[in-house]
Scaffold this active site. Structure first.
Site, PDB file in Angstrom:
ATOM      1  N   LYS A  14       0.836  -1.209   0.000  1.00 42.81           N
ATOM      2  CA  LYS A  14       0.000   0.000   0.000  1.00 42.81           C
ATOM      3  C   LYS A  14       0.873   1.263   0.000  1.00 42.81           C
ATOM      4  CE  LYS A  14      -1.835  -1.152   3.970  1.00 42.81           C
ATOM      5  NZ  LYS A  14      -1.076  -2.390   4.242  1.00 42.81           N
ATOM      6  N   ARG A  89      -9.264  -0.086   8.964  1.00 39.19           N
ATOM      7  CA  ARG A  89      -8.731  -1.428   9.226  1.00 39.19           C
ATOM      8  C   ARG A  89      -9.692  -2.279  10.026  1.00 39.19           C
ATOM      9  NH1 ARG A  89      -2.791   0.108   8.748  1.00 39.19           N
ATOM     10  NH2 ARG A  89      -1.735  -1.877   8.641  1.00 39.19           N
ATOM     11  N   ARG A 128      11.998  -4.753   4.669  1.00 38.23           N
ATOM     12  CA  ARG A 128      11.543  -3.370   4.430  1.00 38.23           C
ATOM     13  C   ARG A 128      12.424  -2.342   5.139  1.00 38.23           C
ATOM     14  NH1 ARG A 128       5.348  -1.895   5.211  1.00 38.23           N
ATOM     15  NH2 ARG A 128       5.606  -2.992   7.173  1.00 38.23           N
ATOM     16  N   ARG A 161      11.602  -0.473  10.695  1.00 36.60           N
ATOM     17  CA  ARG A 161      10.601  -0.220  11.723  1.00 36.60           C
ATOM     18  C   ARG A 161      10.730  -1.219  12.871  1.00 36.60           C
ATOM     19  NH1 ARG A 161       5.109   0.270   8.320  1.00 36.60           N
ATOM     20  NH2 ARG A 161       4.429  -0.899  10.130  1.00 36.60           N
ATOM     21  N   ARG A 172       1.198  -9.249  13.980  1.00 43.79           N
ATOM     22  CA  ARG A 172       0.363  -8.347  13.174  1.00 43.79           C
ATOM     23  C   ARG A 172      -0.521  -9.133  12.222  1.00 43.79           C
ATOM     24  NH1 ARG A 172       5.120  -5.180  10.975  1.00 43.79           N
ATOM     25  NH2 ARG A 172       3.751  -3.941   9.664  1.00 43.79           N
TER      26      ARG A 172
HETATM   27  P1  ADP Z   1       1.767  -1.644   7.472  1.00 46.89           P
HETATM   28  O1  ADP Z   1       2.326  -0.686   6.435  1.00 46.89           O
HETATM   29  O2  ADP Z   1       2.777  -2.696   7.834  1.00 46.89           O
HETATM   30  O3  ADP Z   1       0.446  -2.175   7.075  1.00 46.89           O
HETATM   31  P2  ADP Z   1       1.089   0.717   9.014  1.00 46.89           P
HETATM   32  O4  ADP Z   1       2.256   1.615   8.903  1.00 46.89           O
HETATM   33  O5  ADP Z   1      -0.076   1.006   8.159  1.00 46.89           O
HETATM   34  O6  ADP Z   1       1.584  -0.796   8.813  1.00 46.89           O
HETATM   35  O7  ADP Z   1       0.603   0.638  10.537  1.00 46.89           O
HETATM   36  C1  ADP Z   1       1.519   0.386  11.568  1.00 46.89           C
HETATM   37  C2  ADP Z   1       0.745   0.149  12.862  1.00 46.89           C
HETATM   38  O8  ADP Z   1      -0.007   1.334  13.189  1.00 46.89           O
HETATM   39  C3  ADP Z   1      -0.286  -0.971  12.800  1.00 46.89           C
HETATM   40  O9  ADP Z   1       0.272  -2.258  13.047  1.00 46.89           O
HETATM   41  C4  ADP Z   1      -1.235  -0.534  13.929  1.00 46.89           C
HETATM   42  O10 ADP Z   1      -0.676  -0.801  15.213  1.00 46.89           O
HETATM   43  C5  ADP Z   1      -1.257   0.980  13.752  1.00 46.89           C
HETATM   44  N1  ADP Z   1      -2.332   1.390  12.811  1.00 46.89           N
HETATM   45  C6  ADP Z   1      -2.173   1.975  11.596  1.00 46.89           C
HETATM   46  N2  ADP Z   1      -3.370   2.216  11.026  1.00 46.89           N
HETATM   47  C7  ADP Z   1      -4.311   1.759  11.901  1.00 46.89           C
HETATM   48  C8  ADP Z   1      -5.736   1.703  11.882  1.00 46.89           C
HETATM   49  N3  ADP Z   1      -6.454   2.159  10.841  1.00 46.89           N
HETATM   50  N4  ADP Z   1      -6.360   1.158  12.968  1.00 46.89           N
HETATM   51  C9  ADP Z   1      -5.658   0.712  14.024  1.00 46.89           C
HETATM   52  N5  ADP Z   1      -4.335   0.722  14.092  1.00 46.89           N
HETATM   53  C10 ADP Z   1      -3.640   1.252  13.053  1.00 46.89           C
HETATM   54  P1  ADP Z   2       2.321  -1.787   3.166  1.00 49.93           P
HETATM   55  O1  ADP Z   2       2.278  -0.280   3.165  1.00 49.93           O
HETATM   56  O2  ADP Z   2       1.118  -2.404   2.544  1.00 49.93           O
HETATM   57  O3  ADP Z   2       2.614  -2.342   4.527  1.00 49.93           O
HETATM   58  P2  ADP Z   2       4.832  -1.446   1.692  1.00 49.93           P
HETATM   59  O4  ADP Z   2       4.448  -0.600   0.530  1.00 49.93           O
HETATM   60  O5  ADP Z   2       5.566  -0.815   2.813  1.00 49.93           O
HETATM   61  O6  ADP Z   2       3.529  -2.235   2.233  1.00 49.93           O
HETATM   62  O7  ADP Z   2       5.664  -2.687   1.112  1.00 49.93           O
HETATM   63  C1  ADP Z   2       6.204  -3.678   1.987  1.00 49.93           C
HETATM   64  C2  ADP Z   2       7.591  -4.076   1.472  1.00 49.93           C
HETATM   65  O8  ADP Z   2       7.451  -4.783   0.237  1.00 49.93           O
HETATM   66  C3  ADP Z   2       8.529  -2.909   1.185  1.00 49.93           C
HETATM   67  O9  ADP Z   2       9.834  -3.331   1.531  1.00 49.93           O
HETATM   68  C4  ADP Z   2       8.382  -2.677  -0.317  1.00 49.93           C
HETATM   69  O10 ADP Z   2       9.579  -2.143  -0.899  1.00 49.93           O
HETATM   70  C5  ADP Z   2       8.137  -4.097  -0.832  1.00 49.93           C
HETATM   71  N1  ADP Z   2       7.226  -4.173  -1.983  1.00 49.93           N
HETATM   72  C6  ADP Z   2       6.119  -3.420  -2.211  1.00 49.93           C
HETATM   73  N2  ADP Z   2       5.499  -3.799  -3.350  1.00 49.93           N
HETATM   74  C7  ADP Z   2       6.223  -4.836  -3.849  1.00 49.93           C
HETATM   75  C8  ADP Z   2       6.084  -5.671  -5.020  1.00 49.93           C
HETATM   76  N3  ADP Z   2       5.071  -5.516  -5.889  1.00 49.93           N
HETATM   77  N4  ADP Z   2       7.010  -6.636  -5.209  1.00 49.93           N
HETATM   78  C9  ADP Z   2       8.039  -6.803  -4.333  1.00 49.93           C
HETATM   79  N5  ADP Z   2       8.225  -6.057  -3.219  1.00 49.93           N
HETATM   80  C10 ADP Z   2       7.325  -5.079  -2.971  1.00 49.93           C
END
Ligand code: ADP
Ligand code: ADP
Length: 222
Positions: A14, A89, A128, A161, A172
């Site tokens: 995302k 979420r 990541r 992170r 998670r």
């Molecule tokens: P990821 O990119 O790995 O999906 P995020 O950066 O979006 O993780 O979120 C990191 C953490 O922040 C989540 O594991 C949760 O603890 C919190 N968080 C983010 N968005 C939400 C949400 N919409 N509702 C509840 N917790 C959230």
């Molecule tokens: P989210 O926000 O959903 O948690 P991220 O965009 O942070 O996910 O992506 C998670 C990890 O996967 C990052 O290290 C990113 O560089 C990698 N990544 C994202 N999209 C792809 C893809 N299509 N193929 C391979 N690696 C990817």
């Protein structure tokens, strides 16, 4: 108002897709994870509270998350629309968003699910790195920065992170995938859900996300 919701498990991609899509649509990204990390960095009361949940891989309670999001949506730069990354979420958050948008005569334009299998999610989160300035994500093998340790976009330092550790990654997925399924059902029921194959290379996912906007009324600015 164009409201594009990017849905996906942690690590689905995302945060990779949101900034280029935002540039094409001419609207900002609102990522609740980034907002929480900024609050943690500032050491605010909200940040201290949120951190307890984030470090444990749990969702921050809906009440805190919804009020943070609504505050952000009220800022002037969100008036023409937003890309939501990481919100909603839970089903409660999805309903709260519908109500808040309805008050402005708006609704979610499209919810795009970036679909990725669990074993690949673990691989993605384990490798990541994100930038300090804006959270731009990189991957040590599939999407490395041009210069080691430095963000291509803004030149800030890259870091891993605290919640991208093996035990927290598993927590998670255990804690969040069930809630994601409910949010997906929410948007399937309202007819705005589109699913893209997130297992493709980053550029192919971007193309699929762009194609998923067809017929939704969301227009590309460029
Ligand atoms: P990821 O990119 O790995 O999906 P995020 O950066 O979006 O993780 O979120 C990191 C953490 O922040 C989540 O594991 C949760 O603890 C919190 N968080 C983010 N968005 C939400 C949400 N919409 N509702 C509840 N917790 C959230
Ligand atoms: P989210 O926000 O959903 O948690 P991220 O965009 O942070 O996910 O992506 C998670 C990890 O996967 C990052 O290290 C990113 O560089 C990698 N990544 C994202 N999209 C792809 C893809 N299509 N193929 C391979 N690696 C990817």
């Amino acid at each position: 108002m164009n409201v594009v919701v990017l849905l996906g498990a942690p690590g689905a991609g995302k945060g990779t897709q949101a900034p280029p899509l935002a540039a094409r649509l001419g609207i900002p990204v609102v990522a609740t994870g980034d907002l929480f990390r900024a609050a943690v960095r500032d050491g605010s009361q909200l940040g201290r509270e949120a951190r307890r949940y984030m470090d444990a891989g749990q969702l921050v309670p809906d009440e805190i998350t919804v009020s943070l999001l609504l505050e952000r949506l009220a800022r002037p730069d969100a008036a023409a629309g937003v890309i939501l990354d990481g919100f909603p979420r839970t089903a409660v958050q999805a309903k709260a968003l519908d109500v808040a948008l309805a008050e402005r005569g708006a609704s979610v334009s499209v919810a795009i699910l970036v679909d990725v299998p669990a074993d690949e999610l673990v691989r993605r989160m384990s490798g990541r790195w994100i930038c300090r300035a804006a959270g731009h994500p990189y991957h040590e093998t599939s999407s490395p920065p041009r210069a080691a340790g430095i963000c291509d976009v803004d030149g800030s330092e890259l870091y891993q992170r605290a919640d991208d550790q093996p035990t927290t990654i598993r927590a998670r997925m255990d804690q969040q995938l069930g809630a994601l399924a409910q949010v997906v059902e929410h948007y399937r029921a309202s007819g705005v859900l589109r699913t893209v194959d997130g297992l493709q290379p980053i550029e192919a996912v971007s193309a699929a996300v762009g194609a998923a906007l067809a017929g939704t009324g969301v227009a590309m600015a460029r």
